[in-house]
Design a protein around this motif. Structure first.
Motif, PDB file in Angstrom:
ATOM      1  N   UNK A 239      -8.928  -7.228   8.968  1.00 21.09           N
ATOM      2  CA  UNK A 239      -7.542  -7.273   9.448  1.00 21.09           C
ATOM      3  C   UNK A 239      -6.686  -6.152   8.880  1.00 21.09           C
ATOM      4  N   UNK A 240      -7.047  -5.609   7.724  1.00 23.23           N
ATOM      5  CA  UNK A 240      -6.240  -4.558   7.109  1.00 23.23           C
ATOM      6  C   UNK A 240      -6.492  -3.175   7.716  1.00 23.23           C
ATOM      7  N   UNK A 241      -7.433  -3.087   8.629  1.00 21.44           N
ATOM      8  CA  UNK A 241      -7.743  -1.804   9.268  1.00 21.44           C
ATOM      9  C   UNK A 241      -6.789  -1.591  10.442  1.00 21.44           C
ATOM     10  N   UNK A 242      -5.878  -0.616  10.373  1.00 22.18           N
ATOM     11  CA  UNK A 242      -4.970  -0.365  11.500  1.00 22.18           C
ATOM     12  C   UNK A 242      -5.764  -0.010  12.758  1.00 22.18           C
TER      13      UNK A 242
ATOM     14  N   UNK B 238      -6.057 -12.829  14.585  1.00 24.45           N
ATOM     15  CA  UNK B 238      -5.869 -11.529  13.940  1.00 24.45           C
ATOM     16  C   UNK B 238      -4.400 -11.302  13.597  1.00 24.45           C
ATOM     17  N   UNK B 239      -3.517 -11.584  14.546  1.00 25.07           N
ATOM     18  CA  UNK B 239      -2.082 -11.377  14.312  1.00 25.07           C
ATOM     19  C   UNK B 239      -1.569 -12.269  13.187  1.00 25.07           C
ATOM     20  N   UNK B 240      -1.955 -13.534  13.184  1.00 19.56           N
ATOM     21  CA  UNK B 240      -1.475 -14.461  12.155  1.00 19.56           C
ATOM     22  C   UNK B 240      -1.993 -14.084  10.769  1.00 19.56           C
ATOM     23  N   UNK B 241      -3.223 -13.568  10.706  1.00 20.92           N
ATOM     24  CA  UNK B 241      -3.746 -13.164   9.391  1.00 20.92           C
ATOM     25  C   UNK B 241      -2.979 -11.963   8.857  1.00 20.92           C
ATOM     26  N   UNK B 242      -2.624 -11.041   9.730  1.00 20.94           N
ATOM     27  CA  UNK B 242      -1.847  -9.880   9.304  1.00 20.94           C
ATOM     28  C   UNK B 242      -0.441 -10.294   8.861  1.00 20.94           C
ATOM     29  N   UNK B 243       0.164 -11.197   9.601  1.00 26.46           N
ATOM     30  CA  UNK B 243       1.499 -11.676   9.233  1.00 26.46           C
ATOM     31  C   UNK B 243       1.445 -12.413   7.896  1.00 26.46           C
TER      32      UNK B 243
ATOM     33  N   UNK C 117       1.293  -9.880   5.164  1.00 23.95           N
ATOM     34  CA  UNK C 117       2.572  -9.182   5.008  1.00 23.95           C
ATOM     35  C   UNK C 117       3.594 -10.067   4.300  1.00 23.95           C
ATOM     36  N   UNK C 118       3.666 -11.331   4.684  1.00 22.58           N
ATOM     37  CA  UNK C 118       4.619 -12.246   4.050  1.00 22.58           C
ATOM     38  C   UNK C 118       4.297 -12.441   2.571  1.00 22.58           C
ATOM     39  N   UNK C 119       3.010 -12.497   2.242  1.00 24.18           N
ATOM     40  CA  UNK C 119       2.617 -12.648   0.840  1.00 24.18           C
ATOM     41  C   UNK C 119       3.018 -11.415   0.031  1.00 24.18           C
ATOM     42  N   UNK C 120       2.838 -10.237   0.604  1.00 23.05           N
ATOM     43  CA  UNK C 120       3.220  -9.005  -0.087  1.00 23.05           C
ATOM     44  C   UNK C 120       4.730  -8.940  -0.303  1.00 23.05           C
ATOM     45  N   UNK C 121       5.493  -9.318   0.711  1.00 25.75           N
ATOM     46  CA  UNK C 121       6.950  -9.280   0.596  1.00 25.75           C
ATOM     47  C   UNK C 121       7.457 -10.267  -0.448  1.00 25.75           C
ATOM     48  N   UNK C 122       6.775 -11.385  -0.576  1.00 26.25           N
ATOM     49  CA  UNK C 122       7.180 -12.384  -1.561  1.00 26.25           C
ATOM     50  C   UNK C 122       6.783 -11.961  -2.973  1.00 26.25           C
ATOM     51  N   UNK C 123       5.592 -11.394  -3.107  1.00 23.76           N
ATOM     52  CA  UNK C 123       5.097 -11.015  -4.430  1.00 23.76           C
ATOM     53  C   UNK C 123       5.698  -9.700  -4.918  1.00 23.76           C
ATOM     54  N   UNK C 124       5.987  -8.782  -3.981  1.00 21.52           N
ATOM     55  CA  UNK C 124       6.522  -7.464  -4.344  1.00 21.52           C
ATOM     56  C   UNK C 124       7.726  -7.153  -3.446  1.00 21.52           C
ATOM     57  N   UNK C 125       8.879  -7.744  -3.736  1.00 11.11           N
ATOM     58  CA  UNK C 125      10.054  -7.596  -2.858  1.00 11.11           C
ATOM     59  C   UNK C 125      10.478  -6.146  -2.635  1.00 11.11           C
ATOM     60  N   UNK C 126      10.222  -5.272  -3.588  1.00 12.90           N
ATOM     61  CA  UNK C 126      10.654  -3.888  -3.449  1.00 12.90           C
ATOM     62  C   UNK C 126       9.648  -2.979  -2.766  1.00 12.90           C
TER      63      UNK C 126
ATOM     64  N   UNK D 193       6.715   0.470   5.023  1.00 10.79           N
ATOM     65  CA  UNK D 193       5.551   1.235   5.493  1.00 10.79           C
ATOM     66  C   UNK D 193       4.293   0.831   4.730  1.00 10.79           C
ATOM     67  N   UNK D 194       4.440   0.590   3.419  1.00  6.02           N
ATOM     68  CA  UNK D 194       3.294   0.191   2.602  1.00  6.02           C
ATOM     69  C   UNK D 194       2.834  -1.219   2.977  1.00  6.02           C
ATOM     70  N   UNK D 195       3.792  -2.112   3.214  1.00  7.44           N
ATOM     71  CA  UNK D 195       3.449  -3.474   3.633  1.00  7.44           C
ATOM     72  C   UNK D 195       2.695  -3.442   4.954  1.00  7.44           C
ATOM     73  N   UNK D 196       3.189  -2.628   5.886  1.00  9.38           N
ATOM     74  CA  UNK D 196       2.539  -2.513   7.194  1.00  9.38           C
ATOM     75  C   UNK D 196       1.117  -1.986   7.050  1.00  9.38           C
ATOM     76  N   UNK D 197       0.948  -0.952   6.244  1.00  9.58           N
ATOM     77  CA  UNK D 197      -0.362  -0.334   6.081  1.00  9.58           C
ATOM     78  C   UNK D 197      -1.356  -1.300   5.453  1.00  9.58           C
ATOM     79  N   UNK D 198      -0.928  -2.042   4.434  1.00 11.62           N
ATOM     80  CA  UNK D 198      -1.822  -2.971   3.750  1.00 11.62           C
ATOM     81  C   UNK D 198      -2.118  -4.221   4.574  1.00 11.62           C
ATOM     82  N   UNK D 199      -1.363  -4.430   5.625  1.00  9.50           N
ATOM     83  CA  UNK D 199      -1.549  -5.622   6.452  1.00  9.50           C
ATOM     84  C   UNK D 199      -2.167  -5.308   7.810  1.00  9.50           C
TER      85      UNK D 199
END
Length: 309
Positions: free
Chosen positions: A225-228, A261-266, A269-278, A282-288
């Motif tokens: 899922x992390x592969x764009x 696939x979409x739900x796993x990416x979301x 992304x939500x986990x990253x935003x919660x764990x690393x708010x700053x 672009x980085x969140x999108x790439x990692x998701x």
């Protein structure tokens, strides 16, 4: 043909730096030399459409393992598999650049850059046809090394296992010989572990293909899922199904590959935003696995809307 042996056989002392281990580099620029199979001692023929080729490769032979790291102009490589020992070997192909047709009496497939293919033991030649300049790694080993694991045809876009094994094989093929027997034992263990991890993953996927399409899709999505750009077409290809058959099987259990696939990416992304708010969008999108921050925002907004309705 230029050849540089970095470890070689001596009649008075045997293999150098230790038994069963040989590394070499070879380079071909121009006409393919006659009798190249005898030079390489690998049971292969090389054929170039223009009768000339540019090939550079590093090779490691160690007990029942063979690793080749190289690049080549358009060429056909024919693994003849004439001997019983060759018929009992598994072939793994890691393509890093270009495209490659892989074919035998049993199956044919097209391998693209960043993909992996596994060819099981068997009789009859295996033909690798490169349409363009290619680069990658060939990994071959005796199937008996990993008995009772069975090898099946496998074609995948790769993932953590592929990247980890590829890094190991590249280092093994290009590193200088190790004179320490203990280091040799460690290398052999690593090569066996690499082969084992590839067969375990491919066998697990193959078994799921036969039994549980939904579980297989979830496994593929978790690995990719992390592969764009990875999409339902990629899921279908790795599942060994046409897109239509895949969608029909999932509809029967009220599921959708695109939704999974979409739900796993979301979720990622939500986990990253919660764990690393700053963390930048672009980085969140790439990692998701999202192609851009805009695509990420749309997916998150759509998810919130569906939850509120």
């Amino acid at each position: 043909m230029e050849r540089v042996a970095r470890a070689h056989y001596k009649e008075d002392s045997g293999w150098s730096p230790f038994p069963g281990y040989r590394t070499q580099q070879f380079r071909i620029r121009g006409p393919l030399p006659p009798g190249i199979d005898k030079v390489l001692k690998a049971g292969v023929d090389l054929r170039a459409p223009t009768r000339t080729a540019t090939i550079e490769a590093s090779l490691l032979r160690f007990d029942r393992y063979l690793v080749v790291r190289g690049e080549s102009s358009p060429i056909d490589l024919v693994w003849k598999r004439e001997r019983a020992s060759a018929q009992g070997r598994t072939l793994v192909l890691f393509l890093e650049r270009g495209s490659l047709d892989v074919g035998s009496d049993q199956r044919r497939l097209r391998l693209e850059a960043s993909q992996i293919a596994i060819v099981p033991p068997g009789a009859g030649p295996v033909v690798l046809h490169a349409h363009e300049k290619i680069a990658g790694v060939i990994f071959s080993f005796a199937a008996s090394e990993l008995a009772p694991l069975q090898t099946r045809w496998y074609h995948s876009d790769g993932g953590v296992v592929r990247e980890s094994v590829l890094a190991l094989l590249t280092a093994a093929a290009t590193a200088s010989p190790m004179p320490d027997p203990q280091a040799a034992t460690s290398l052999r263990s690593l090569l066996r572990a690499a082969a084992h991890s590839l067969l375990v993953e491919s066998t697990h996927v193959s078994n799921l293909r036969d039994t549980d399409t939904l579980a297989l899709v979830r496994l593929i999505v978790e690995n990719r899922f992390q592969v764009p750009g990875f999409s339902v077409d990629g899921i279908a290809r790795e599942a060994g199904l046409s897109r239509r058959v895949l969608e029909r099987r999932l509809q029967a259990v009220d599921a959708s590959a695109a939704k999974i696939l979409r739900e796993r990416r979301i979720q990622n992304a939500e986990a990253l935003l919660q764990e690393q708010p700053g963390l930048p969008a672009r980085e969140v999108a790439m990692q998701s696995g999202f192609s851009s921050p805009v695509t990420l925002r749309r997916a998150l907004a759509s998810q919130r809307t569906s939850l509120e309705s």
